[in-house]
Enzyme design. Structure first.
Site, PDB file in Angstrom:
ATOM      1  N   GLU A  29       0.829  -1.206   0.000  1.00 23.77           N
ATOM      2  CA  GLU A  29       0.000   0.000   0.000  1.00 23.77           C
ATOM      3  C   GLU A  29       0.865   1.258   0.000  1.00 23.77           C
ATOM      4  O   GLU A  29       0.543   2.243  -0.678  1.00 23.77           O
ATOM      5  CB  GLU A  29      -0.929  -0.003   1.219  1.00 23.77           C
ATOM      6  CG  GLU A  29      -1.957  -1.124   1.242  1.00 23.77           C
ATOM      7  CD  GLU A  29      -3.053  -0.951   0.212  1.00 23.77           C
ATOM      8  OE1 GLU A  29      -3.054   0.065  -0.513  1.00 23.77           O
ATOM      9  OE2 GLU A  29      -3.921  -1.834   0.133  1.00 23.77           O
ATOM     10  N   ARG A  56       0.405   3.795  -3.124  1.00 20.98           N
ATOM     11  CA  ARG A  56      -0.290   5.035  -2.744  1.00 20.98           C
ATOM     12  C   ARG A  56       0.679   6.196  -2.549  1.00 20.98           C
ATOM     13  O   ARG A  56       0.393   7.315  -2.985  1.00 20.98           O
ATOM     14  CB  ARG A  56      -1.096   4.817  -1.460  1.00 20.98           C
ATOM     15  CG  ARG A  56      -2.170   3.755  -1.557  1.00 20.98           C
ATOM     16  CD  ARG A  56      -3.135   3.859  -0.391  1.00 20.98           C
ATOM     17  NE  ARG A  56      -3.997   2.687  -0.279  1.00 20.98           N
ATOM     18  CZ  ARG A  56      -5.131   2.660   0.397  1.00 20.98           C
ATOM     19  NH1 ARG A  56      -5.536   3.738   1.026  1.00 20.98           N
ATOM     20  NH2 ARG A  56      -5.855   1.561   0.464  1.00 20.98           N
ATOM     21  N   ASP A 110      -6.287  -9.456  -7.737  1.00 18.23           N
ATOM     22  CA  ASP A 110      -6.749  -8.561  -8.793  1.00 18.23           C
ATOM     23  C   ASP A 110      -5.659  -7.812  -9.552  1.00 18.23           C
ATOM     24  O   ASP A 110      -5.469  -7.981 -10.752  1.00 18.23           O
ATOM     25  CB  ASP A 110      -7.768  -7.579  -8.219  1.00 18.23           C
ATOM     26  CG  ASP A 110      -7.264  -6.889  -6.949  1.00 18.23           C
ATOM     27  OD1 ASP A 110      -6.167  -7.232  -6.471  1.00 18.23           O
ATOM     28  OD2 ASP A 110      -7.974  -6.011  -6.422  1.00 18.23           O
ATOM     29  N   GLU A 161     -13.883   0.593  -8.660  1.00 22.41           N
ATOM     30  CA  GLU A 161     -13.605  -0.286  -9.787  1.00 22.41           C
ATOM     31  C   GLU A 161     -14.677  -0.229 -10.878  1.00 22.41           C
ATOM     32  O   GLU A 161     -14.357  -0.342 -12.076  1.00 22.41           O
ATOM     33  CB  GLU A 161     -13.440  -1.730  -9.294  1.00 22.41           C
ATOM     34  CG  GLU A 161     -12.185  -1.978  -8.488  1.00 22.41           C
ATOM     35  CD  GLU A 161     -12.290  -1.468  -7.063  1.00 22.41           C
ATOM     36  OE1 GLU A 161     -11.236  -1.265  -6.426  1.00 22.41           O
ATOM     37  OE2 GLU A 161     -13.440  -1.274  -6.581  1.00 22.41           O
ATOM     38  N   THR A 186      -2.276   1.112 -10.091  1.00 26.03           N
ATOM     39  CA  THR A 186      -3.498   0.522  -9.540  1.00 26.03           C
ATOM     40  C   THR A 186      -4.201   1.449  -8.554  1.00 26.03           C
ATOM     41  O   THR A 186      -5.332   1.196  -8.176  1.00 26.03           O
ATOM     42  CB  THR A 186      -3.181  -0.827  -8.869  1.00 26.03           C
ATOM     43  OG1 THR A 186      -4.389  -1.542  -8.630  1.00 26.03           O
ATOM     44  CG2 THR A 186      -2.434  -0.619  -7.559  1.00 26.03           C
TER      45      THR A 186
END
Length: 762
Positions: A272, A276, A406, A542, A643
């Site tokens: 993360e 991010r 994913d 999404e 992502t």
């Protein structure tokens, strides 16, 4: 009278004065004596009056004291009476309690007796019924078919006929539309207003911290002992630039350069933090023309701390990293394994960092991970979700495009796009994976034919689809649009992308709130249904991500309309008037305490939960803004979204250009070897560096006591066995904990149903 005497004395005095001075002197003395006697009499009279007054006051006080004494005596008598009454009441309560216990016992005995009578009567009736059935001719008996067996063991307890289970589509409750007539500029402006509403609340109540709790108006940080890493502002920074909010952008830039501090004793997710924070700062650096070096400096400092998680014997990183102590580990709930969607989704950021710093280390780490995955992956490229870093193998057969898997598939495509489509091995891996996804995992429900992406687990197909898996439609659309030599299945894959997008739209439209749940199920291949345990909403992006890509590829206006419909419902139900957007819940359920967000999207009105996710800034609002903008705002041929939706610039280059010549030669030589031999060499190199106290030029973190003890006692092989034992024990503990939780939830469900039945009976 005294005055007359004085006048007489005065006359005599005057007469005597004429007669003799001695007579006058005598008279003066006598007069003075008389005057003194007169004054003394008056003073004595005043003192007597004062004495009488004091005696009177004393008598009054004596009377009052007597009255007070009587009152005290009366109060004491009343207290004694109250005490006596209290003792009497206590005796009465004890007597009543005893009588109640006897009565309850009698009632229980009567109930048990009645139950026995009913049971006996039911058994007698049943026996009589069986005797009658036995006397019937065999041809008159029609066997009842057994209930259908689900394709997998249902992990949930649900009531198909109750309010807690949404088995059929329910139309969304209409909400106001502030932009009539498909006004694109109006829609874009409303999305920007929503961003500013969220941003201003974060700035007011949580500036410098990770996330905002909009209902309680206070900050929330990732780490337990963290003072805040500015996660929300970093996740928002690329959106600030695209929305032309330059003042806010530079305000964040100043905070990053002057106040952002990574030296904090807190454990964070290496994955993360990479997508991010490192990704957002690299994106801000590139979007602003590579002028603000502070972004690149901070991204490098953070990446250097995160790289400690990569110090494993396999080179596959651990999930968690302490930014100050560099201690790293995998969580218990994974059984000690690393997660595919985490270690398979750091390559864009690390490669971009190597490009700008000229340091090949980051690119080498990313490339090594892909080498291991490619060599260890099944022939279908559908990789399981867990990989153990100790003994270098997959530890499950779970294949999913939802949580845990994913973004790995997304990054197969985007690694190929990021380098200007120069690294064809990533295209080959991607094409192999998506063909198998469409062939094996894409299903269609009956009777409506809803298209969904199923999962594979424990040898069976699980007919469920996460909201996270809605990105698949956008991934397929982007791939068919940009890959030139796609193949004969290009049209089929684009059609699949559109069908998946429609299902994701129905996930919203079929809920009374107009907001999608976290997971939908297609039980036995039937149409979409929602379980209460997964009917929560986390401001997920999404679905609108897929709408955005399909709008760009097909130019079908319905994707803009769907995105707008989704936004209006989110804006209506999740907006907090005092500032920010909160995940919300539409009704309270037994298990709602486990989730943040819309806890159940099947009921109106919603009950808000107290968290504004940082990806609300980075993804959801960015996708919505872009879909209502012109293409030149963000050209997908020039930019690749990581992502977390942070744009990174496409460059036609060979990543090995930044590698040292010796490292590039070594890579070329090793790629001719099998992966097991390469892993063996990697592990030997890792052990050598650990023994020397050096890893990648950094201070080697101290091994855990169990690791050090096992290594010293029996070498690397014993250490690996010890790790395997620890992993097994960890997984067993987690399985036991999961069983206890399931039992607890089943008991709560049973109690809820019992109370519901009692309420209906009343």
């Amino acid at each position: 009278m005294l005055d007359e005497d004085n006048v007489g004395l005065k006359a005599r005095y005057q007469l005597a004065a004429r007669r003799s001075p001695y007579v006058l002197l005598g008279l003066a003395v006598v007069s003075l004596a008389l005057i003194c006697l007169t004054y003394d009499g008056r003073r004595r009279q005043m003192l007597n009056e004062e004495l009488r007054f004091l005696r009177k006051q004393t008598n009054t006080l004596n009377i009052r004291l007597a009255t007070l004494g009587d009152s005290i005596a009366a109060t004491v008598r009343e207290l004694n009476e109250i005490t006596a009454e209290r003792e009497s009441a206590r005796d009465s309560i004890d007597s009543l309690t005893e009588k109640t216990a006897k009565l309850a016992k009698k009632i229980r005995e009567e109930i048990n007796s009645k139950a026995e009578e009913i049971k006996s009567g039911q058994e007698q009736d049943l026996n009589e019924l069986k005797e009658k059935i036995d006397k019937l001719p065999k041809e008159c008996i029609v066997a009842r078919p057994p209930p259908p067996t689900p394709p997998y063991k249902d992990p949930y307890q649900y009531d198909p006929g109750g309010a807690s289970y949404t088995g059929n589509a329910q139309p969304a409750t209409p909400v106001p539309d502030p932009c009539k007539g498909k006004d694109t500029e109006c829609r874009q402006a409303k999305v920007k207003d929503a961003f500013l509403h969220s941003w201003n609340a974060y700035k007011k109540y949580a500036w410098g911290h990770d996330e905002l709790m909009p209902l309680s108006k206070r900050p929330k940080d990732w780490g337990k002992d963290s003072k805040g890493l500015g996660l929300s502002m970093l996740d928002a920074i690329s959106t600030l630039w695209l929305m032309d909010l330059k003042d806010e952008f530079h305000e964040v830039r100043h905070w990053v350069e002057e106040e952002l501090d990574f030296d904090q004793d807190c454990s964070v997710s290496a994955f993360e933090v990479t997508i991010r924070m490192v990704g957002s700062m690299l994106s801000a650096y590139e979007l602003s023309g590579e002028k603000h070096k502070g972004f690149l400096t901070k991204a490098t400092q953070l990446a250097d701390r995160v790289l400690w998680a990569y110090n494993t014997s396999s080179g596959i990183p651990h999930a968690n990293i302490n930014l100050q102590t560099h201690a790293h580990s995998n969580p218990q709930w994974t059984g000690g394994s690393s997660v595919l969607s985490e270690f398979g989704t750091v390559q864009l950021e690390l490669r971009t960092l190597s490009l700008h710093t000229g340091n090949a280390l980051y690119d080498q780490k990313a490339t090594w991970i892909m080498d291991v995955i490619e060599s260890k992956a099944p022939a279908t490229m559908l990789c399981p979700t867990y990989y153990n870093t100790v003994y270098n193998r997959w530890t499950s057969d779970h294949v999913t495009l939802g949580a845990l898997g994913d973004s790995f598939y997304e990054y197969l495509l985007k690694q190929y796009l990021l380098t200007g489509m120069t690294e064809t091995r990533y295209k080959d891996m991607y094409m192999k994976a998506v063909r198998e996804i469409v062939k094996q995992l894409v299903k269609r429900s009956t009777p409506s034919g809803q298209t969904y992406v199923a999962e594979y687990k424990r040898g069976s197909i699980f007919n469920k689809m996460d909201h996270l898996a809605c990105f698949t439609g956008g991934m397929l659309a982007l791939g068919t649009h940009l890959i030139e030599d796609y193949g004969d299945d290009k049209a089929d894959h684009l059609k699949t992308a559109e069908d998946l997008a429609e299902t994701c739209y129905l996930m919203y439209k079929n809920q009374p709130t107009g907001i999608a749940p976290e997971i939908v199920e297609f039980r036995g291949g039937s149409d979409m249904a929602t379980s209460p345990r997964s009917a929560y909403y986390l401001l997920r992006p999404e679905a609108v991500e897929t709408f955005m890509y399909l709008w760009r590829v097909t130019r079908k206006e319905k994707y803009r309309d769907w995105a707008w419909e989704v936004f209006t419902h989110i804006d209506h139900w999740c907006k907090v008037e005092s500032g920010g957007y909160a995940c919300a819940a539409c009704h309270t359920h037994t298990h709602t305490h486990r989730y943040s967000g819309l806890r159940n999207v099947a009921f109106v009105p919603p009950q808000k939960d107290d968290l504004q996710q940082s990806f609300w800034f980075a993804e959801t609002l960015k996708y919505l803004y872009v879909i209502f903008s012109d293409d030149d705002l963000l050209d997908f041929k020039e930019w690749v979204l990581n992502t977390e939706a942070h744009p990174l610039r496409v460059r036609k280059r060979n990543p090995l250009d930044v590698w040292d010549e010796r490292d590039a030669t070594k890579l070329a030589q090793e790629r001719g070897l099998g992966i097991d031999e390469r892993l063996r060499r990697h592990q030997e190199e890792f052990e050598r560096r650990r023994a020397e106290g050096d890893t990648d030029g950094q201070q080697q973190p101290q091994p855990q006591p169990q690791q050090a003890q096992a290594a010293n006692a029996g070498g690397t092989s014993d250490w690996v066995k010890e790790q395997e034992r620890l992993v097994r024990e960890s997984r067993e503990r987690h399985a036991q904990w999961q069983r206890e939780q399931d039992a607890k939830y089943e008991a709560e469900d049973a109690e809820t149903q019992r109370l519901k039945r009692l309420q209906q009976q009343r």
